[in-house]
Scaffold this motif. Structure first.
Motif, PDB file in Angstrom:
ATOM      1  N   UNK A   1       0.870  -1.158   0.007  1.00 14.78           N
ATOM      2  CA  UNK A   1      -0.402  -0.235   0.274  1.00 14.78           C
ATOM      3  C   UNK A   1       1.129   1.079  -0.029  1.00 14.78           C
ATOM      4  N   UNK A   2      -0.370   2.275   0.675  1.00 17.60           N
ATOM      5  CA  UNK A   2       0.572   3.415  -0.237  1.00 17.60           C
ATOM      6  C   UNK A   2       0.283   4.471   1.915  1.00 17.60           C
ATOM      7  N   UNK A   3       2.240   4.384   2.201  1.00 22.35           N
ATOM      8  CA  UNK A   3       2.371   4.759   3.168  1.00 22.35           C
ATOM      9  C   UNK A   3       2.955   6.078   3.444  1.00 22.35           C
ATOM     10  N   UNK A   4       3.598   6.754   4.860  1.00 22.35           N
ATOM     11  CA  UNK A   4       4.611   7.954   5.105  1.00 22.35           C
ATOM     12  C   UNK A   4       5.568   7.282   5.525  1.00 22.35           C
ATOM     13  N   UNK A   5       6.276   7.700   5.669  1.00 21.09           N
ATOM     14  CA  UNK A   5       7.497   7.900   6.287  1.00 21.09           C
ATOM     15  C   UNK A   5       7.480   7.569   7.395  1.00 21.09           C
ATOM     16  N   UNK A   6       8.296   6.668   8.025  1.00 22.56           N
ATOM     17  CA  UNK A   6       8.021   6.392   9.887  1.00 22.56           C
ATOM     18  C   UNK A   6       6.926   5.003   9.462  1.00 22.56           C
ATOM     19  N   UNK A   7       5.852   5.234   9.108  1.00 23.33           N
ATOM     20  CA  UNK A   7       4.568   4.370   9.257  1.00 23.33           C
ATOM     21  C   UNK A   7       5.766   2.608   9.091  1.00 23.33           C
ATOM     22  N   UNK A   8       3.580   1.893   9.199  1.00 21.31           N
ATOM     23  CA  UNK A   8       4.505   0.313   9.376  1.00 21.31           C
ATOM     24  C   UNK A   8       3.496  -0.268   8.181  1.00 21.31           C
ATOM     25  N   UNK A   9       3.803  -1.081   7.588  1.00 22.07           N
ATOM     26  CA  UNK A   9       3.576  -1.923   6.769  1.00 22.07           C
ATOM     27  C   UNK A   9       3.184  -3.598   7.298  1.00 22.07           C
ATOM     28  N   UNK A  10       2.703  -4.745   6.992  1.00 18.30           N
ATOM     29  CA  UNK A  10       2.641  -5.969   7.166  1.00 18.30           C
ATOM     30  C   UNK A  10       1.837  -6.844   6.164  1.00 18.30           C
ATOM     31  N   UNK A  11       2.985  -7.267   5.620  1.00 22.26           N
ATOM     32  CA  UNK A  11       2.582  -8.151   4.192  1.00 22.26           C
ATOM     33  C   UNK A  11       2.481  -9.197   4.720  1.00 22.26           C
ATOM     34  N   UNK A  12       2.163 -10.038   4.305  1.00 22.48           N
ATOM     35  CA  UNK A  12       1.542 -11.589   3.977  1.00 22.48           C
ATOM     36  C   UNK A  12       1.733 -12.348   2.577  1.00 22.48           C
ATOM     37  N   UNK A  13       2.021 -13.952   2.765  1.00 24.68           N
ATOM     38  CA  UNK A  13       2.592 -14.622   1.247  1.00 24.68           C
ATOM     39  C   UNK A  13       1.908 -15.991   1.783  1.00 24.68           C
ATOM     40  N   UNK A  14       0.745 -16.577   1.201  1.00 25.26           N
ATOM     41  CA  UNK A  14       0.615 -17.342   1.106  1.00 25.26           C
ATOM     42  C   UNK A  14       0.387 -18.726   0.287  1.00 25.26           C
ATOM     43  N   UNK A  15       1.122 -19.562   0.998  1.00 23.32           N
ATOM     44  CA  UNK A  15       1.129 -20.530  -0.307  1.00 23.32           C
ATOM     45  C   UNK A  15       0.080 -21.923  -0.411  1.00 23.32           C
ATOM     46  N   UNK A  16       0.288 -22.379  -1.605  1.00 22.93           N
ATOM     47  CA  UNK A  16      -0.624 -23.500  -1.752  1.00 22.93           C
ATOM     48  C   UNK A  16      -0.744 -24.099  -2.944  1.00 22.93           C
TER      49      UNK A  16
END
Length: 123
Positions: free
Chosen positions: A9-24
């Motif tokens: 996504x789009x965030x500002x400097x200093x912010x946090x993000x959590x990426x996820x990856x699901x396998x199938x």
């Protein structure tokens, strides 16, 4: 193995993000593979970010993200996460998840790649 990444996504400097990856997929069990994250910024080659061994005992981080990013996996859910804190403009890139033989070897060679998820950090 099919890998599906999400959470960009789009965030500002200093912010946090959590990426996820699901396998199938019906090929070998999720725990057969080390999992990892890579990124590719505009005009640059894809680069290693972080990898984790099948049992979470071993992790590797690129120098540029060590101390800010945390990789984790949930084998019960066939999912790997990348918690990204204190984001910087330089972290802007398309982030890819990948699967491979070991946390060490995956840093340079992946057996499977997921589609990318865009992370944009505004300064």
């Amino acid at each position: 193995v099919q890998l599906q990444a999400s959470g960009g996504g789009l965030v500002q400097a200093g912010d946090s993000l959590r990426l996820s990856c699901t396998a199938s997929g019906r090929s070998a069990s999720f725990t057969t593979y080390a999992m990892g994250w890579f990124r590719q910024a505009p005009g640059k080659e894809r680069e290693f970010v972080s990898t984790v061994s099948w049992n979470s005992a071993t992790t590797f981080y690129a120098d540029s993200v060590r101390g800010r990013f945390t990789i984790s996996r949930d084998n019960a859910k066939n999912t790997v996460h990348l918690q990204m804190d204190a984001l910087e403009h330089e972290d802007t890139a398309v982030y890819y998840c990948a699967a491979g033989g070991s946390a060490s070897s995956l840093r340079s060679r992946a057996d499977y790649w997921g589609q990318g998820t865009q992370v944009t950090v505004s300064s």
